[in-house]
Structures are given as C-alpha cells and as structure tokens.
Design a protein around this motif. Structure first.
Motif, PDB file in Angstrom:
ATOM      1  N   SER A  92       0.834  -1.204   0.000  1.00 15.45           N
ATOM      2  CA  SER A  92       0.000   0.000   0.000  1.00 15.45           C
ATOM      3  C   SER A  92       0.870   1.256   0.000  1.00 15.45           C
ATOM      4  CB  SER A  92      -0.919  -0.002   1.219  1.00 15.45           C
ATOM      5  OG  SER A  92      -0.141  -0.119   2.412  1.00 15.45           O
ATOM      6  N   TRP A 144      -0.866  -2.501   3.968  1.00 18.74           N
ATOM      7  CA  TRP A 144      -0.791  -3.937   3.657  1.00 18.74           C
ATOM      8  C   TRP A 144       0.393  -4.209   2.743  1.00 18.74           C
ATOM      9  CZ3 TRP A 144      -1.005  -4.082  -1.565  1.00 18.74           C
ATOM     10  CH2 TRP A 144      -1.793  -3.157  -2.246  1.00 18.74           C
ATOM     11  N   GLN A 160       1.564  -7.285  -0.212  1.00 16.96           N
ATOM     12  CA  GLN A 160       0.912  -8.304  -1.047  1.00 16.96           C
ATOM     13  C   GLN A 160       1.942  -9.127  -1.812  1.00 16.96           C
ATOM     14  OE1 GLN A 160      -2.517  -7.116  -3.544  1.00 16.96           O
ATOM     15  NE2 GLN A 160      -1.368  -7.917  -5.308  1.00 16.96           N
ATOM     16  N   TYR A 208      -2.230  -9.273  12.839  1.00 17.99           N
ATOM     17  CA  TYR A 208      -2.580  -8.910  11.451  1.00 17.99           C
ATOM     18  C   TYR A 208      -3.800  -9.713  10.982  1.00 17.99           C
ATOM     19  CZ  TYR A 208      -0.043 -13.239  10.371  1.00 17.99           C
ATOM     20  OH  TYR A 208       0.399 -14.556  10.342  1.00 17.99           O
ATOM     21  N   THR A 260     -11.467 -11.753   3.106  1.00 20.44           N
ATOM     22  CA  THR A 260     -10.766 -11.782   4.391  1.00 20.44           C
ATOM     23  C   THR A 260     -10.959 -13.154   5.020  1.00 20.44           C
ATOM     24  OG1 THR A 260     -11.136  -9.420   4.693  1.00 20.44           O
ATOM     25  CG2 THR A 260     -10.573 -10.705   6.660  1.00 20.44           C
ATOM     26  N   ARG A 311      -2.632 -10.972   0.921  1.00 24.14           N
ATOM     27  CA  ARG A 311      -2.237  -9.734   1.584  1.00 24.14           C
ATOM     28  C   ARG A 311      -2.167  -9.946   3.092  1.00 24.14           C
ATOM     29  NH1 ARG A 311      -5.943  -4.965  -1.247  1.00 24.14           N
ATOM     30  NH2 ARG A 311      -4.861  -4.954  -3.277  1.00 24.14           N
ATOM     31  N   GLN A 330      -2.353  -7.584   6.366  1.00 21.64           N
ATOM     32  CA  GLN A 330      -2.731  -6.237   6.799  1.00 21.64           C
ATOM     33  C   GLN A 330      -2.483  -6.104   8.308  1.00 21.64           C
ATOM     34  OE1 GLN A 330      -6.726  -5.128   5.789  1.00 21.64           O
ATOM     35  NE2 GLN A 330      -6.601  -3.143   6.852  1.00 21.64           N
TER      36      GLN A 330
END
Length: 410
Positions: free
Chosen positions: A49, A94, A96, A126, A139, A174, A176
């Motif tokens: 990000s 995040w 990836q 996370y 998610t 990802r 996060q």
C-alpha cells in the motif's frame, strides 16, 4: 442453457469440495514456501500500500525487502533494510504477494525487522486476505464469520507460523497489520503448494491433452483447457479426438475446438468434419480431393454421368429425353389431328348450310311459277296466235323433219 447448468453444477461441486477441505480431508502433499522457496517469485510480484521513503538514496524499505530472513546490510554507501516498512502507521497498510500460478495456502510465517542499527520494530497482529484474480479479495474468517486476527511477532527474528484452519486457493495474498511495535515493519512468507498443472480444491491433474500456458498451467478451476488443445484433440477438456479425415497442417493441428477440420479434408471427403465421402462418379484428380463442399465434383464426372455431384446418368438422360420426345410427338400429332377434324367439321357444316340455302332458293322460285289453273287460261280459243302457229308447223316441212322420234320409227 447447457453452459449455465454446467456452471451451476461446478459451483455446487466447488462448495462441496470446500466443505471437505474445511474438515481437513484435502491438503497439499508437500508444503512449500511460495514467496521465496525453490521457485521464488520476482521482486515486482511483491507490492504494498505504501513504503517508507524518508531518504531513499540511503535507505531501501521496498516490498522486495520483505522476504523471510532478509538481513539488513550496508552496501554501496546505502542501507538495504531488513524489512518492508509502511510510510504511515495506520490500519490501512498492507503488503501483497502474487504467485506464479494459483496456489493452495495453508499457513503464514512472519518476522520482525532485522536490525543492525537498533530499530526494534515488528507487527504484533494482522489480518489475512486472499484473491483468485488479485482484484477481489476475501478476508480469512473464523468459523463464526468474524475476521480472523492472527498473532504476530514478539521479537525481531523468530519465525511465527500461523496455520489456516482450512486451506484457501489464491493467486494473490495480503497481510494487513492490526497492531505493531515502533513502526509497521515485517518480513514474511506463505506456506502451501502450487496448483501448477492441476485444478479444483483437490488439485486434480489437468487433462492430458490441454495445451500448456507459459506458467505451466493448462486448465482453469473447472478443468477446462484455457489455451486450447494439443494436436488431434478438441473439446472443453480436450478429450475428443479430431476426425480421422481432417487434413493436417504444418504445425500438426487438424481441427478446432468444435471438431471442425481447419485445413480441409483428406482426399475423397468433404464436410465440416470431413465425414462425408465424395460422390462415387466424380472424376479423379491426381493428388487432390475429387470434391469440395458441399460435395461438388471439382473436375467433373466420369464418362456416362453429369451434374454437380455426377448424380445423373447420361444414358438415362438420353432415354428419358427420347421418351419425352416420343410422348411430345404423339401429343403434337393428336393436337394436329384434332384441329384438322374440327376444321373439316366446320367446312362440312358450312357446305351443308350453303346447300340448304340453295334448295330453299330453288323451291321458292318454283313456288313462284304459275299453276295449272293459270296455264289453262292460255287456251287456243283465247290465244289465236298459238293456233295459227300450230297450223303453220304442219305445213312447214323443215319443222316436220325435226321430229326425230318419228323419223326413227319409220
């Protein structure tokens, strides 16, 4: 309609198989590191990000520094840091990883920042997201539907491994960060296995006759060949052999995905799938097909036949023509005779009518002559002239000699 039914059936099967995986009935035969293992992904397959860029000339915090066990080093008058670090500390950051092909993910391994300069930074919890197209992410959740929060690191270099309660299939994943110490900085890898030339939640082998893609895969998630078929096969899963009468191309391909011959037919056959033999009476052509679609003879017919497909016999044609001529002659003769009879009948009618007319005229003229009563009025007593003529006739000898009947009697 069939395609829709097929897709619905595939979804039902996928849901069923996902349920089996959740119960642990299917797993990778060999678990590997998918980011930096035997087949490491390129650095540009690692994205984030944001990244810390306070002084990029001397400090590199790019996503490429996020590989597991990366060391912080000083090289060429700049620091290559032992982690990826976000630009800002917030819950929207995040990092990836995109894999070489769709893979089954079974776990995540994380580390904090490797330090040489005393910066003790790490992610302590996370969330985990995954996607099959790197656009739409899901998610990972608990069985009750809540988002799963995975525990992170308690020091800088220890591996903390979190296994997923059920494997997921993904092309991109990802991480996060939710909580952190000092700054959002981490290193990571993903455990699992590549689908490779496999499909489905059970990682079944793709059909043998699929053509391979550059990354080694050859079928989609439903086992459908995505790059077509190898030579001599067609169909969604390339399990149908091409028609035997297709002509081969230089690259070996003989039919398309519908089974139609792409380079025509071998000699003496025609049709989309070359299943029809040429007409028997087509004239032969040296080294070439005797007919073309739709079965028309390319070089005419053998002796005695005619037509586009040489379906008509000339002898039969002549016989039929002769029969037709004979019948036509008879019909013409009957018509002529019939017309002649009509003309003769008309002439006879005209002549009869004329004869009847003449008879009427004669009868009328006869009826107009004086009758016996009228003739009696012309008696010798009333007409002395006739009496005198009779007397003179007896006296005149020349007139007497004219009485032939008397002369013969003498």
């Amino acid at each position: 309609m069939l395609d829709m039914q097929y897709q619905v059936a595939c979804r039902v099967i996928a849901i069923f198989e996902l349920g089996l995986i959740a119960r642990g009935t299917s797993t990778c035969l060999e678990t590997k590191y998918l980011v930096s293992g035997k087949r490491p992904i390129p650095d540009d397959y690692l994205t984030a990000s944001s990244e810390f860029d306070f002084n990029r000339t001397f400090d590199n915090y790019s996503p490429g520094r996020s590989r597991l066990d990366t060391k912080e080093i000083y090289e060429n008058k700049s620091w290559l840091n032992g982690c990826w670090a976000a630009r800002t500390n917030d819950a929207q950051q995040w990092i990836q990883a995109r894999f070489l092909e769709r893979s089954y993910i079974t776990g995540i391994v994380t580390q904090g920042r490797n330090v040489e300069r005393g910066h003790y930074q790490r992610v302590t919890s996370y969330q985990f997201h995954f996607s099959e197209d790197c656009v739409n992410f899901l998610t990972f959740t608990k069985p009750n539907g809540d988002n799963e929060i995975f525990p992170g690191n308690t020091d800088q270099d220890s591996h903390v491994t979190n296994m997923l309660s059920s494997p997921v299939r993904a092309l991109c994943v990802r991480i996060q960060p939710v909580t952190w110490v000092g700054y959002i900085s981490l290193r990571f890898d993903v455990l699992g296995c590549s689908c490779g030339n496999h499909y489905g939640f059970r990682c079944e082998q793709c059909p043998a006759n699929c053509a391979s893609m550059n990354n080694g895969t050859s079928c989609d998630d439903q086992g459908v060949c995505v790059e077509g078929c190898s030579r001599d096969f067609f169909g969604r899963q390339c399990n149908n052999p091409c028609p035997s009468n297709c002509a081969a191309e230089s690259n070996g391909s003989r039919c398309d995905q519908h089974g139609d011959c792409v380079n025509g037919c071998v000699n003496d056959h025609f049709g989309g799938q070359c299943s029809n033999p040429c007409p028997t009476n087509c004239a032969p052509v040296a080294g070439e097909n005797r007919c073309s679609n739709p079965g028309t003879c390319t070089m005419g017919c053998i002796a005695g036949y005619k037509g586009g497909k040489c379906e008509s016999s000339i002898e039969r044609f002549v016989s039929e023509e002769s029969g037709i001529g004979f019948k036509s002659g008879m019909i013409a003769s009957l018509i002529v005779n019939f017309v002649a009879i009509i003309i003769i009948a008309m002439i006879c009618c005209l002549l009869r009518k004329k004869r009847l007319t003449n008879t009427d005229v004669v009868n009328k003229s006869m009826s107009d002559r004086p009758g016996h009563a009228e003739l009696n009025q012309f008696s010798p007593e009333t007409l002395p002239v006739y009496s005198n003529l009779d007397n003179k006739r007896d006296e005149e000898k020349p007139y007497a000699a004219l009485n032939f009947g008397h002369a013969l009697s003498q």
